[in-house]
Design an enzyme around this catalytic site. Structure first.
Site, PDB file in Angstrom:
ATOM      1  N   GLY A  63       0.774  -1.239   0.000  1.00 62.63           N
ATOM      2  CA  GLY A  63       0.000   0.000   0.000  1.00 62.63           C
ATOM      3  C   GLY A  63       0.802   1.284   0.000  1.00 62.63           C
ATOM      4  O   GLY A  63       0.305   2.332  -0.429  1.00 62.63           O
TER       5      GLY A  63
ATOM      6  N   ASP B  17      -3.763   1.127  11.209  1.00 57.46           N
ATOM      7  CA  ASP B  17      -5.084   0.608  11.541  1.00 57.46           C
ATOM      8  C   ASP B  17      -5.018  -0.033  12.932  1.00 57.46           C
ATOM      9  O   ASP B  17      -5.028   0.670  13.930  1.00 57.46           O
ATOM     10  CB  ASP B  17      -5.496  -0.361  10.434  1.00 57.46           C
ATOM     11  CG  ASP B  17      -6.941  -0.831  10.519  1.00 57.46           C
ATOM     12  OD1 ASP B  17      -7.799  -0.048  10.935  1.00 57.46           O
ATOM     13  OD2 ASP B  17      -7.214  -1.990  10.141  1.00 57.46           O
TER      14      ASP B  17
HETATM   15  P1  IMP Z   1      -2.604  -2.754  10.768  1.00 54.23           P
HETATM   16  O1  IMP Z   1      -1.507  -3.759  11.005  1.00 54.23           O
HETATM   17  O2  IMP Z   1      -3.943  -3.267  11.225  1.00 54.23           O
HETATM   18  O3  IMP Z   1      -2.292  -1.381  11.302  1.00 54.23           O
HETATM   19  O4  IMP Z   1      -2.807  -2.704   9.225  1.00 54.23           O
HETATM   20  C1  IMP Z   1      -2.238  -1.777   8.419  1.00 54.23           C
HETATM   21  C2  IMP Z   1      -2.374  -2.305   7.016  1.00 54.23           C
HETATM   22  O5  IMP Z   1      -3.698  -2.775   6.730  1.00 54.23           O
HETATM   23  C3  IMP Z   1      -2.107  -1.172   6.044  1.00 54.23           C
HETATM   24  O6  IMP Z   1      -0.746  -1.172   5.683  1.00 54.23           O
HETATM   25  C4  IMP Z   1      -3.009  -1.523   4.891  1.00 54.23           C
HETATM   26  O7  IMP Z   1      -2.320  -2.348   3.997  1.00 54.23           O
HETATM   27  C5  IMP Z   1      -4.142  -2.325   5.482  1.00 54.23           C
HETATM   28  N1  IMP Z   1      -5.360  -1.493   5.677  1.00 54.23           N
HETATM   29  C6  IMP Z   1      -5.891  -1.113   6.845  1.00 54.23           C
HETATM   30  N2  IMP Z   1      -6.993  -0.367   6.675  1.00 54.23           N
HETATM   31  C7  IMP Z   1      -7.147  -0.261   5.333  1.00 54.23           C
HETATM   32  C8  IMP Z   1      -8.128   0.415   4.508  1.00 54.23           C
HETATM   33  O8  IMP Z   1      -9.070   1.086   4.961  1.00 54.23           O
HETATM   34  N3  IMP Z   1      -7.952   0.276   3.170  1.00 54.23           N
HETATM   35  C9  IMP Z   1      -6.938  -0.434   2.615  1.00 54.23           C
HETATM   36  N4  IMP Z   1      -5.999  -1.053   3.347  1.00 54.23           N
HETATM   37  C10 IMP Z   1      -6.111  -0.983   4.706  1.00 54.23           C
HETATM   38 MG    MG Z   2      -0.132  -2.310   4.038  1.00 63.38          MG
END
Ligand code: IMP
Ligand code: MG
Length: 184
Positions: free
Chosen positions: A51, A113
């Site tokens: 991303g 996230d």
């Molecule tokens: P975390 O480990 O839950 O903080 O996830 C972060 C990763 O989840 C990011 O690098 C994104 O790849 C993916 N992600 C989280 N929320 C979204 C969203 O709303 N749209 C797209 N990708 C997301």
């Molecule tokens: Mg990601």
């Protein structure tokens, strides 16, 4: 063939949350913030695949305008196990390829996230003993945090909904959109 600048965004699902102009403006501001914080002009930008690829490209170019000339590489974490459902466990699929010992390292991700991916990436980078280590995320869904982590530099705080565009996907689609949209 003439090169024309398209000013109207392409059709996309959902509603635009952050316009292309707003993204450009904020990324330029972030570059100024990061540049002021950096201990030297030759840091290593480490993007989290997939991303972050658009954000890293734009942030890198804004930094170069400010006389900062980073080396750029990508690592990959995944919080999906064998199936599609998140396991809550984040794995490192592609580690750092470059020796970062004694260097200034900026970890760059599209969105914070649950916080698990960035936590894993920070731990991994930290083990390689950089002289300076900070994080920069374009978007922050604070409401969804499951582990206590804050990014050092944040582009936008956003509400809890699925967003696409500017590198962010829905099952691999819409990463190419120039704006960020709320999918539903
Ligand atoms: P975390 O480990 O839950 O903080 O996830 C972060 C990763 O989840 C990011 O690098 C994104 O790849 C993916 N992600 C989280 N929320 C979204 C969203 O709303 N749209 C797209 N990708 C997301
Ligand atoms: Mg990601």
């Amino acid at each position: 063939m003439s090169a024309t600048k398209h000013s109207s965004p392409p059709p996309s699902p959902g509603t635009v949350l952050i316009s292309e102009d707003a993204l450009q403006h904020r990324v330029a501001e972030l570059a100024v913030e990061v540049s002021a914080a950096l201990p030297d002009r030759e840091p290593i930008l480490v993007g989290l695949l997939t991303g972050s690829f658009v954000f890293v490209a734009d942030l890198g170019r804004e930094l170069s305008r400010l006389g900062v000339h980073p080396q750029i590489e990508f690592i990959e974490t995944t919080h999906y196990g064998a199936g599609r459902r998140p396991t809550g466990r984040v794995e490192l699929r592609r580690p750092l390829q470059r020796d970062v010992r004694g260097r200034a390292v900026l970890l760059v991700d599209d969105i914070l996230d649950s916080g698990r991916s960035l936590t894993k990436a920070m731990e991994h980078a930290s083990e390689r003993e950089p002289a300076w280590l900070r994080s920069c995320v374009l978007l922050d869904k604070t409401a969804r945090r499951e582990v206590p982590i804050r990014a050092d530099h944040v582009g936008f705080q956003i509400p809890d909904s699925w967003v696409i565009g500017y590198g962010l996907d829905d099952d691999g689609r819409y990463r190419e959109l120039p704006h960020v949209a709320r999918l539903r």
